[in-house]
Design a protein around this motif. Sequence first.
Motif, mmCIF file in Angstrom:
data_model
loop_
_atom_site.group_PDB
_atom_site.id
_atom_site.type_symbol
_atom_site.label_atom_id
_atom_site.label_comp_id
_atom_site.label_asym_id
_atom_site.label_seq_id
_atom_site.Cartn_x
_atom_site.Cartn_y
_atom_site.Cartn_z
ATOM 1 N N TYR A 70 0.814 -1.211 0.000
ATOM 2 C CA TYR A 70 0.000 0.000 0.000
ATOM 3 C C TYR A 70 0.849 1.262 0.000
ATOM 4 C CZ TYR A 70 0.719 0.510 5.095
ATOM 5 O OH TYR A 70 1.254 0.667 6.343
ATOM 6 N N SER A 71 2.174 1.118 0.179
ATOM 7 C CA SER A 71 3.068 2.272 0.128
ATOM 8 C C SER A 71 4.415 1.828 -0.428
ATOM 9 C CB SER A 71 3.248 2.864 1.527
ATOM 10 O OG SER A 71 4.250 3.866 1.522
ATOM 11 N N GLU A 72 4.937 2.598 -1.371
ATOM 12 C CA GLU A 72 6.253 2.286 -1.937
ATOM 13 C C GLU A 72 7.369 2.954 -1.142
ATOM 14 O OE1 GLU A 72 7.029 0.126 -4.205
ATOM 15 O OE2 GLU A 72 4.947 -0.380 -4.662
ATOM 16 N N ARG A 73 7.122 4.155 -0.621
ATOM 17 C CA ARG A 73 8.129 4.893 0.140
ATOM 18 C C ARG A 73 7.537 5.394 1.433
ATOM 19 N NH1 ARG A 73 12.034 8.025 -3.919
ATOM 20 N NH2 ARG A 73 12.072 6.443 -5.525
ATOM 21 N N PRO A 74 7.839 4.793 2.537
ATOM 22 C CA PRO A 74 8.624 3.569 2.653
ATOM 23 C C PRO A 74 7.783 2.364 2.220
ATOM 24 C CG PRO A 74 7.820 4.197 4.808
ATOM 25 C CD PRO A 74 7.393 5.274 3.853
ATOM 26 N N PRO A 75 8.431 1.256 1.871
ATOM 27 C CA PRO A 75 7.659 0.083 1.459
ATOM 28 C C PRO A 75 6.839 -0.468 2.626
ATOM 29 C CG PRO A 75 10.015 -0.411 1.507
ATOM 30 C CD PRO A 75 9.859 1.041 1.811
ATOM 31 N N ARG A 76 5.553 -0.547 2.420
ATOM 32 C CA ARG A 76 4.639 -1.044 3.458
ATOM 33 C C ARG A 76 3.601 -1.951 2.806
ATOM 34 N NH1 ARG A 76 7.759 0.556 7.001
ATOM 35 N NH2 ARG A 76 7.496 2.450 8.199
ATOM 36 N N ASP A 77 3.293 -3.036 3.508
ATOM 37 C CA ASP A 77 2.308 -3.989 3.016
ATOM 38 C C ASP A 77 1.147 -4.082 3.984
ATOM 39 O OD1 ASP A 77 3.835 -4.867 0.733
ATOM 40 O OD2 ASP A 77 5.132 -5.942 2.143
ATOM 41 N N GLU A 78 0.016 -4.514 3.459
ATOM 42 C CA GLU A 78 -1.131 -4.827 4.301
ATOM 43 C C GLU A 78 -1.537 -6.262 4.016
ATOM 44 O OE1 GLU A 78 -4.419 -2.262 3.458
ATOM 45 O OE2 GLU A 78 -4.468 -2.785 1.348
ATOM 46 N N TYR A 79 -2.327 -6.806 4.913
ATOM 47 C CA TYR A 79 -2.751 -8.194 4.823
ATOM 48 C C TYR A 79 -4.266 -8.221 4.757
ATOM 49 C CZ TYR A 79 2.042 -8.956 6.177
ATOM 50 O OH TYR A 79 3.407 -8.942 6.209
ATOM 51 N N VAL A 80 -4.786 -8.726 3.644
ATOM 52 C CA VAL A 80 -6.233 -8.758 3.444
ATOM 53 C C VAL A 80 -6.704 -10.206 3.342
ATOM 54 C CG1 VAL A 80 -6.349 -6.467 2.391
ATOM 55 C CG2 VAL A 80 -5.998 -8.465 0.946
ATOM 56 N N LEU A 81 -7.911 -10.435 3.774
ATOM 57 C CA LEU A 81 -8.484 -11.772 3.750
ATOM 58 C C LEU A 81 -8.700 -12.258 2.320
ATOM 59 C CD1 LEU A 81 -11.134 -11.213 6.535
ATOM 60 C CD2 LEU A 81 -9.228 -12.840 6.666
ATOM 61 N N THR A 82 -8.378 -13.503 2.090
ATOM 62 C CA THR A 82 -8.688 -14.167 0.826
ATOM 63 C C THR A 82 -10.046 -14.864 1.001
ATOM 64 O OG1 THR A 82 -7.673 -16.219 1.540
ATOM 65 C CG2 THR A 82 -6.247 -14.622 0.386
ATOM 66 N N GLU A 83 -10.488 -15.556 -0.026
ATOM 67 C CA GLU A 83 -11.731 -16.321 0.098
ATOM 68 C C GLU A 83 -11.610 -17.346 1.226
ATOM 69 O OE1 GLU A 83 -14.705 -19.273 -2.431
ATOM 70 O OE2 GLU A 83 -12.942 -18.426 -3.430
#
Length: 153
Positions: free
Chosen positions: A69-82
Amino acid sequence: MKNLSNQPCLIARGLALVGDAWTMLIMRDAHAGLTRFDDFRKSLGIAPTMLTGRLSSLTEEGLLEKRRYSERPPRDEYVLTEAGRDFLPVLFAIGAWGRKHRGGGEVTRFFDAETGTEIDPITIDRATGAPIGTRPIRIAEPGCAASPPDQQG
């Protein structure tokens, strides 16, 4: 201990992935809308290294998907799959058991967002409509055909 993920029992296979409290609570929080590492950490009070491991496992096993969700700084989020969304009834079944056998005092309550009614889950057998736990069960090992009750020896 044997590797549970290779067992023929689907309960054992499921527990191999989600059989610890931290994993269950991460899934609870994901269903409540949390997606970011820091939000999970603050909600749970879990050590960052432990949270990293659990999130990695849940991602590898397909219950959560990692999205940048962000390149600078690199950041990730965790979303539910099926598969992750399909886990909610499991959490509610555990919660219903906890209410019955570990309740008392103040407890967290869950409400349907559309109707505002408190959720009171039951688990039923699709074929019979009977609530699970109200009828005896039989376990059939792999390779054994399940037979109707009148044909049991």
